[in-house]
Write a protein that holds these residues in place. Structure first.
Motif, PDB file in Angstrom:
ATOM      1  N   ALA A 139       0.848  -1.190   0.000  1.00  0.00           N
ATOM      2  CA  ALA A 139       0.000   0.000   0.000  1.00  0.00           C
ATOM      3  C   ALA A 139       0.878   1.232   0.000  1.00  0.00           C
ATOM      4  CB  ALA A 139      -0.900   0.001   1.229  1.00  0.00           C
ATOM      5  N   GLY A 140       0.598   2.171  -0.916  1.00  0.00           N
ATOM      6  CA  GLY A 140       1.352   3.399  -0.967  1.00  0.00           C
ATOM      7  C   GLY A 140       2.325   3.409  -2.126  1.00  0.00           C
ATOM      8  N   PRO A 141       2.954   4.550  -2.375  1.00  0.00           N
ATOM      9  CA  PRO A 141       3.798   4.710  -3.546  1.00  0.00           C
ATOM     10  C   PRO A 141       5.227   4.248  -3.363  1.00  0.00           C
ATOM     11  CG  PRO A 141       3.634   6.793  -2.375  1.00  0.00           C
ATOM     12  CD  PRO A 141       2.761   5.800  -1.629  1.00  0.00           C
ATOM     13  N   GLU A 142       5.547   3.517  -2.294  1.00  0.00           N
ATOM     14  CA  GLU A 142       6.925   3.116  -2.036  1.00  0.00           C
ATOM     15  C   GLU A 142       7.300   1.930  -2.915  1.00  0.00           C
ATOM     16  OE1 GLU A 142       4.580   3.297   0.208  1.00  0.00           O
ATOM     17  OE2 GLU A 142       5.051   5.000   1.466  1.00  0.00           O
ATOM     18  N   ALA A 143       7.464   2.196  -4.212  1.00  0.00           N
ATOM     19  CA  ALA A 143       7.702   1.129  -5.179  1.00  0.00           C
ATOM     20  C   ALA A 143       8.933   0.306  -4.837  1.00  0.00           C
ATOM     21  CB  ALA A 143       7.847   1.722  -6.583  1.00  0.00           C
ATOM     22  N   ALA A 144       9.940   0.958  -4.228  1.00  0.00           N
ATOM     23  CA  ALA A 144      11.194   0.258  -3.974  1.00  0.00           C
ATOM     24  C   ALA A 144      11.035  -0.856  -2.957  1.00  0.00           C
ATOM     25  CB  ALA A 144      12.246   1.256  -3.492  1.00  0.00           C
ATOM     26  N   HIS A 145       9.959  -0.837  -2.186  1.00  0.00           N
ATOM     27  CA  HIS A 145       9.776  -1.835  -1.145  1.00  0.00           C
ATOM     28  C   HIS A 145       9.014  -3.062  -1.630  1.00  0.00           C
ATOM     29  CE1 HIS A 145      11.562   0.814   1.742  1.00  0.00           C
ATOM     30  NE2 HIS A 145      10.657   1.732   1.542  1.00  0.00           N
ATOM     31  N   ILE A 146       8.531  -3.035  -2.870  1.00  0.00           N
ATOM     32  CA  ILE A 146       7.870  -4.216  -3.390  1.00  0.00           C
ATOM     33  C   ILE A 146       8.921  -5.302  -3.582  1.00  0.00           C
ATOM     34  CG2 ILE A 146       6.621  -5.176  -5.353  1.00  0.00           C
ATOM     35  CD1 ILE A 146       5.342  -2.465  -5.721  1.00  0.00           C
ATOM     36  N   PRO A 147       8.723  -6.506  -3.044  1.00  0.00           N
ATOM     37  CA  PRO A 147       9.738  -7.552  -3.144  1.00  0.00           C
ATOM     38  C   PRO A 147      10.124  -7.842  -4.591  1.00  0.00           C
ATOM     39  CG  PRO A 147       8.030  -8.188  -1.600  1.00  0.00           C
ATOM     40  CD  PRO A 147       7.551  -6.939  -2.291  1.00  0.00           C
ATOM     41  N   LYS A 148      11.408  -7.985  -4.820  1.00  0.00           N
ATOM     42  CA  LYS A 148      11.906  -8.290  -6.155  1.00  0.00           C
ATOM     43  C   LYS A 148      12.194  -9.782  -6.284  1.00  0.00           C
ATOM     44  CE  LYS A 148      14.210  -3.802  -6.583  1.00  0.00           C
ATOM     45  NZ  LYS A 148      15.506  -3.116  -6.801  1.00  0.00           N
ATOM     46  N   GLN A 149      12.303 -10.234  -7.534  1.00  0.00           N
ATOM     47  CA  GLN A 149      12.685 -11.621  -7.792  1.00  0.00           C
ATOM     48  C   GLN A 149      14.201 -11.689  -7.771  1.00  0.00           C
ATOM     49  OE1 GLN A 149       8.913 -12.353 -10.807  1.00  0.00           O
ATOM     50  NE2 GLN A 149      10.958 -12.682 -11.522  1.00  0.00           N
ATOM     51  N   ARG A 150      14.749 -12.181  -6.688  1.00  0.00           N
ATOM     52  CA  ARG A 150      16.195 -12.198  -6.531  1.00  0.00           C
ATOM     53  C   ARG A 150      16.747 -13.590  -6.852  1.00  0.00           C
ATOM     54  NH1 ARG A 150      17.672  -7.530  -4.095  1.00  0.00           N
ATOM     55  NH2 ARG A 150      16.084  -6.409  -2.885  1.00  0.00           N
ATOM     56  N   GLY A 151      17.962 -13.618  -7.372  1.00  0.00           N
ATOM     57  CA  GLY A 151      18.645 -14.882  -7.589  1.00  0.00           C
ATOM     58  C   GLY A 151      18.209 -15.647  -8.818  1.00  0.00           C
ATOM     59  N   GLU A 152      17.332 -15.062  -9.628  1.00  0.00           N
ATOM     60  CA  GLU A 152      16.871 -15.744 -10.844  1.00  0.00           C
ATOM     61  C   GLU A 152      17.370 -15.003 -12.065  1.00  0.00           C
ATOM     62  OE1 GLU A 152      12.631 -16.106 -10.788  1.00  0.00           O
ATOM     63  OE2 GLU A 152      12.727 -18.073  -9.874  1.00  0.00           O
ATOM     64  N   SER A 153      17.873 -15.732 -13.043  1.00  0.00           N
ATOM     65  CA  SER A 153      18.272 -15.113 -14.296  1.00  0.00           C
ATOM     66  C   SER A 153      17.029 -14.811 -15.120  1.00  0.00           C
ATOM     67  CB  SER A 153      19.191 -16.050 -15.073  1.00  0.00           C
ATOM     68  OG  SER A 153      18.466 -17.198 -15.510  1.00  0.00           O
ATOM     69  N   LEU A 154      17.212 -13.974 -16.141  1.00  0.00           N
ATOM     70  CA  LEU A 154      16.100 -13.697 -17.041  1.00  0.00           C
ATOM     71  C   LEU A 154      15.633 -14.982 -17.711  1.00  0.00           C
ATOM     72  CD1 LEU A 154      17.543 -10.405 -18.533  1.00  0.00           C
ATOM     73  CD2 LEU A 154      15.375 -10.572 -17.289  1.00  0.00           C
ATOM     74  N   LEU A 155      16.584 -15.840 -18.072  1.00  0.00           N
ATOM     75  CA  LEU A 155      16.230 -17.118 -18.690  1.00  0.00           C
ATOM     76  C   LEU A 155      15.345 -17.939 -17.763  1.00  0.00           C
ATOM     77  CD1 LEU A 155      18.616 -19.539 -20.565  1.00  0.00           C
ATOM     78  CD2 LEU A 155      17.082 -20.394 -18.808  1.00  0.00           C
ATOM     79  N   GLU A 156      15.761 -18.103 -16.515  1.00  0.00           N
ATOM     80  CA  GLU A 156      14.989 -18.905 -15.552  1.00  0.00           C
ATOM     81  C   GLU A 156      13.594 -18.324 -15.345  1.00  0.00           C
ATOM     82  OE1 GLU A 156      17.697 -18.517 -12.341  1.00  0.00           O
ATOM     83  OE2 GLU A 156      18.579 -20.499 -12.623  1.00  0.00           O
ATOM     84  N   THR A 157      13.523 -16.999 -15.283  1.00  0.00           N
ATOM     85  CA  THR A 157      12.231 -16.357 -15.044  1.00  0.00           C
ATOM     86  C   THR A 157      11.305 -16.513 -16.244  1.00  0.00           C
ATOM     87  OG1 THR A 157      13.345 -14.728 -13.641  1.00  0.00           O
ATOM     88  CG2 THR A 157      11.105 -14.232 -14.331  1.00  0.00           C
ATOM     89  N   ALA A 186      11.385 -21.225 -25.003  1.00  0.00           N
ATOM     90  CA  ALA A 186      11.804 -20.028 -24.268  1.00  0.00           C
ATOM     91  C   ALA A 186      13.249 -20.184 -23.797  1.00  0.00           C
ATOM     92  CB  ALA A 186      10.880 -19.783 -23.085  1.00  0.00           C
ATOM     93  N   ARG A 187      13.579 -21.357 -23.304  1.00  0.00           N
ATOM     94  CA  ARG A 187      14.946 -21.600 -22.833  1.00  0.00           C
ATOM     95  C   ARG A 187      15.955 -21.424 -23.977  1.00  0.00           C
ATOM     96  NH1 ARG A 187      16.711 -23.827 -18.315  1.00  0.00           N
ATOM     97  NH2 ARG A 187      14.604 -24.563 -17.758  1.00  0.00           N
ATOM     98  N   ARG A 188      15.610 -21.927 -25.143  1.00  0.00           N
ATOM     99  CA  ARG A 188      16.520 -21.796 -26.288  1.00  0.00           C
ATOM    100  C   ARG A 188      16.683 -20.331 -26.689  1.00  0.00           C
ATOM    101  NH1 ARG A 188      13.844 -26.492 -28.300  1.00  0.00           N
ATOM    102  NH2 ARG A 188      12.594 -25.235 -29.733  1.00  0.00           N
ATOM    103  N   MET A 189      15.581 -19.557 -26.664  1.00  0.00           N
ATOM    104  CA  MET A 189      15.659 -18.168 -27.094  1.00  0.00           C
ATOM    105  C   MET A 189      16.518 -17.340 -26.144  1.00  0.00           C
ATOM    106  SD  MET A 189      11.975 -17.169 -28.813  1.00  0.00           S
ATOM    107  CE  MET A 189      10.936 -17.476 -27.375  1.00  0.00           C
ATOM    108  N   TRP A 190      16.363 -17.564 -24.833  1.00  0.00           N
ATOM    109  CA  TRP A 190      17.166 -16.774 -23.887  1.00  0.00           C
ATOM    110  C   TRP A 190      18.589 -17.299 -23.774  1.00  0.00           C
ATOM    111  CZ3 TRP A 190      12.025 -15.748 -23.584  1.00  0.00           C
ATOM    112  CH2 TRP A 190      11.674 -14.406 -23.339  1.00  0.00           C
ATOM    113  N   HIS A 191      18.831 -18.538 -24.169  1.00  0.00           N
ATOM    114  CA  HIS A 191      20.204 -19.024 -24.251  1.00  0.00           C
ATOM    115  C   HIS A 191      20.955 -18.229 -25.316  1.00  0.00           C
ATOM    116  CE1 HIS A 191      21.269 -22.178 -21.538  1.00  0.00           C
ATOM    117  NE2 HIS A 191      20.224 -22.936 -21.819  1.00  0.00           N
ATOM    118  N   LYS A 192      20.266 -17.901 -26.405  1.00  0.00           N
ATOM    119  CA  LYS A 192      20.894 -17.145 -27.489  1.00  0.00           C
ATOM    120  C   LYS A 192      21.212 -15.715 -27.060  1.00  0.00           C
ATOM    121  CE  LYS A 192      18.698 -19.725 -31.268  1.00  0.00           C
ATOM    122  NZ  LYS A 192      17.738 -19.640 -32.405  1.00  0.00           N
ATOM    123  N   GLN A 193      20.339 -15.108 -26.237  1.00  0.00           N
ATOM    124  CA  GLN A 193      20.568 -13.750 -25.767  1.00  0.00           C
ATOM    125  C   GLN A 193      20.108 -13.646 -24.311  1.00  0.00           C
ATOM    126  OE1 GLN A 193      21.899 -10.876 -24.739  1.00  0.00           O
ATOM    127  NE2 GLN A 193      22.334 -10.832 -26.931  1.00  0.00           N
TER     128      GLN A 193
END
Length: 217
Positions: free
Chosen positions: A6-24, A81-88
């Motif tokens: 609740a509220g505009p404190e965007a920085a406090h929204i939990p982030k997805q940590r420890g995951e690569s873009l490929l994994e996500t 998806a895995r193949r596409m993100w492996h390429k980039q």
């Protein structure tokens, strides 16, 4: 209802940590059955980050489709998806709308006001993203783009008077943890969970969203 920030404190929204873009990207396809496709990415140049598209004035650096046939490229296959993100591996994660979901895009301030109102009304929410350019995207069932022009006037508003945009077929949203230039990363204001796998219809959320957008004018 899924717990939100609740509220505009965007920085406090939990982030997805420890995951690569490929994994996500693979997880979105595998667990949520969302189509995904790789977009542009950020490259270091002269001590700054610029979009791989090469446009120095890019409006969404590192977070937009990089090819004209992006809609055909989008896939719901985790293996593809895995193949596409492996390429980039640095490619942004983009989700086409108008397939598994449409998205209702509002300003950040209207979005947080709507979230508070929806919580009081005990409405069931789908996932909601918060972007660095201060927009919130509420995921709803496909078909919202066709329904909205009739729904908003019933609530006493004209569609053009509200900062409420429907992203349907032919559009897309950037998914967490995609970064948009130096502005920051897309985050979840309301995370995808088992409890919000079944998305609400636009009719369930439009009253709260239209009210919030009206207050935010």
């Amino acid at each position: 209802m899924e717990k939100t920030i609740a509220g505009p404190e965007a920085a406090h929204i939990p982030k997805q940590r420890g995951e690569s873009l490929l994994e996500t990207a693979v997880r979105y396809a595998e667990e949520r059955h969302w189509d995904v496709f790789p977009g542009t990415w950020l490259e270091a140049a002269g001590g700054k980050q610029r979009c791989s598209c090469g446009n120095a004035m890019c409006a969404a650096p590192g977070a937009h489709p990089g090819r004209a046939d992006w809609a055909a490229q989008a896939t719901g296959s985790a293996a593809v998806a895995r193949r596409m993100w492996h390429k980039q591996p640095k490619a942004s994660i983009l989700l086409p709308t108008g397939r598994a979901f449409d998205a209702l895009s509002v300003s950040e301030s209207a979005g947080f006001l709507a979230l508070a109102r929806m919580e009081r009304m005990e409405l069931t929410l789908g996932p909601v993203t918060l972007t660095p350019d201060r927009r919130m995207n509420f995921f709803v069932l496909p078909g919202a783009a066709q329904k909205l022009p009739d729904l908003v006037p019933r609530l006493g508003w004209s569609v053009g008077s509200l900062d409420l945009v429907v992203l349907g077929e032919g559009a897309w949203v950037a998914a967490p943890p995609t970064r948009i230039g130096s502005r920051g990363a897309v985050q979840w204001a309301c995370r995808p969970t088992a409890s919000n796998r079944w998305l609400p219809d636009v009719e369930e959320l439009i009253s709260a969203l239209a009210y919030a957008c009206g207050r935010d004018r």
